[in-house]
Design a protein around this motif. Structure first.
Motif, PDB file in Angstrom:
ATOM      1  N   TYR B  36      -8.138 -12.443   7.046  1.00 51.74           N
ATOM      2  CA  TYR B  36      -7.369 -11.205   7.115  1.00 51.74           C
ATOM      3  C   TYR B  36      -8.123 -10.203   7.968  1.00 51.74           C
ATOM      4  N   GLN B  38      -8.654  -5.999   8.316  1.00 49.39           N
ATOM      5  CA  GLN B  38      -8.425  -4.729   7.649  1.00 49.39           C
ATOM      6  C   GLN B  38      -8.933  -3.589   8.534  1.00 49.39           C
ATOM      7  N   GLY B  41      -8.565   2.597   6.192  1.00 47.33           N
ATOM      8  CA  GLY B  41      -7.451   3.295   5.571  1.00 47.33           C
ATOM      9  C   GLY B  41      -6.174   2.498   5.462  1.00 47.33           C
ATOM     10  N   ARG B  42      -6.258   1.196   5.705  1.00 51.90           N
ATOM     11  CA  ARG B  42      -5.048   0.356   5.652  1.00 51.90           C
ATOM     12  C   ARG B  42      -5.297  -0.878   4.805  1.00 51.90           C
ATOM     13  N   GLY B  43      -4.209  -1.535   4.428  1.00 48.40           N
ATOM     14  CA  GLY B  43      -4.322  -2.773   3.683  1.00 48.40           C
ATOM     15  C   GLY B  43      -4.642  -3.935   4.597  1.00 48.40           C
ATOM     16  N   PRO B  44      -5.228  -5.007   4.046  1.00 51.29           N
ATOM     17  CA  PRO B  44      -5.507  -6.199   4.854  1.00 51.29           C
ATOM     18  C   PRO B  44      -4.222  -6.795   5.399  1.00 51.29           C
ATOM     19  N   PHE B  46      -2.715 -10.402   7.037  1.00 52.72           N
ATOM     20  CA  PHE B  46      -2.945 -11.842   7.187  1.00 52.72           C
ATOM     21  C   PHE B  46      -3.001 -12.228   8.661  1.00 52.72           C
TER      22      PHE B  46
END
Lengths: 113, 112
Positions: B36, B38, B41-44, B46
Motif C-alpha cells: 500500500y 500512504q 494525512g490520508r488513508g493507505p 492499495f
C-alpha cells in the motif's frame, strides 16, 4: 464519488468524554474494518464486520464499541476517552474475498486532552 | 514471535533511480502479500498483491517480488519521480484469520 468516507476528520476532546466516529462505504462491499494508527505509524486492526456481523474483535478495551446498522455503515463509539486513545482511526472495506484489497477512508484524527 | 519488518529509516533517492523497499516477515506463512501507499494525512491506498505461488508481479513502474523461502518481499519503483514520495506499507494475512497485519512502513523521498 467518495468510496469510503469518515466523519469527522478531526476530533479534539477531553479525557473522560464519549465520542463517535462514523463510516460509510458506497462500494457494495460486505466487509468493513476499523484500524488504529498510532504516532509511530503502526496500523493495527481493531474490529471487522461482515454483513453486519462482528467477525474480528482484537484485544481492544471494551470502551470501544463498534456498531453496524447495515452493511454500508460501521460506526465506532468510544466511552471514557483516555490520553492513549489519541491516534488516527481508519475505516476500511473490502470485497467478498476476505482480506483482499482493502479500501481505506481518509481517517479521523482523535486528540484526547 | 510473529513480526513484519520494514526499514524504519527513510529512503532518499535521486529522481530517475530505482527505489527498492524491503518487507521481511517472521513466523508467518501468508498465502499472499500486499503493498500500500500512504500519503501524509490520508488513508493507505492499495497498490499490488502478490500470491505465494508468484515470484514477481508488475504494474507500470512498480515491481514486487515474493520469496517465501527467504520470507521477504521486495518492492521496486523504477524511474522514480518526486510524486512517488510517500510511505509504503506491506501487509499480509495470517492464515485463516481474515485480517491483515501491516508493517510499520518505509518512507520514500525522491529528490528532483
Amino acid at each position: 464519488d467518495t468510496a469510503v468516507s469518515q466523519t469527522p476528520k478531526y476530533l479534539v476532546t477531553q479525557m473522560g468524554n464519549d465520542k463517535s466516529i462514523k463510516c460509510e462505504q458506497n462500494l457494495g462491499h460486505d466487509t468493513m474494518y476499523w484500524y488504529k494508527q498510532d504516532s509511530k505509524k503502526f496500523l493495527k486492526i481493531m474490529f471487522s464486520y461482515n454483513n453486519k456481523e462482528l467477525i474480528i474483535n482484537e484485544t481492544v478495551p471494551n470502551r470501544f464499541s463498534p456498531k453496524s446498522p447495515d452493511k454500508a455503515h460501521l460506526n465506532l463509539h468510544i466511552n471514557s476517552l483516555e490520553l492513549g486513545d489519541s491516534a488516527v482511526y481508519f475505516c476500511a472495506s473490502s470485497p467478498r474475498d476476505r482480506g483482499l484489497k482493502q479500501f481505506f477512508g481518509p481517517g479521523t484524527r482523535l486528540t484526547v486532552l | 514471535s510473529q513480526k513484519i519488518e520494514q526499514n524504519s529509516e527513510a529512503l532518499n533517492i535521486q529522481e530517475g533511480k530505482t527505489a527498492t523497499l524491503t518487507c521481511n516477515y517472521t513466523n508467518y506463512s501468508p498465502a499472499y502479500l500486499q503493498w500500500y501507499r500512504q500519503d501524509p494525512g490520508r488513508g493507505p491506498v492499495f497498490l499490488l498483491l502478490i500470491r505465494e505461488n508468484e515470484k514477481e508481479k508488475r504494474k507500470e513502474r512498480l515491481k514486487v517480488t515474493f520469496d517465501t523461502t527467504l520470507k521477504q518481499s521486495l518492492f521496486h519503483i523504477t524511474a522514480s519521480q518526486p510524486a512517488d514520495s510517500a510511505t509504503y506499507l506491506c501487509a499480509l494475512p495470517p492464515r485463516n484469520t481474515g485480517k491483515l497485519i501491516f508493517g510499520q512502513g518505509t518512507t520514500l523521498q525522491v529528490k528532483p
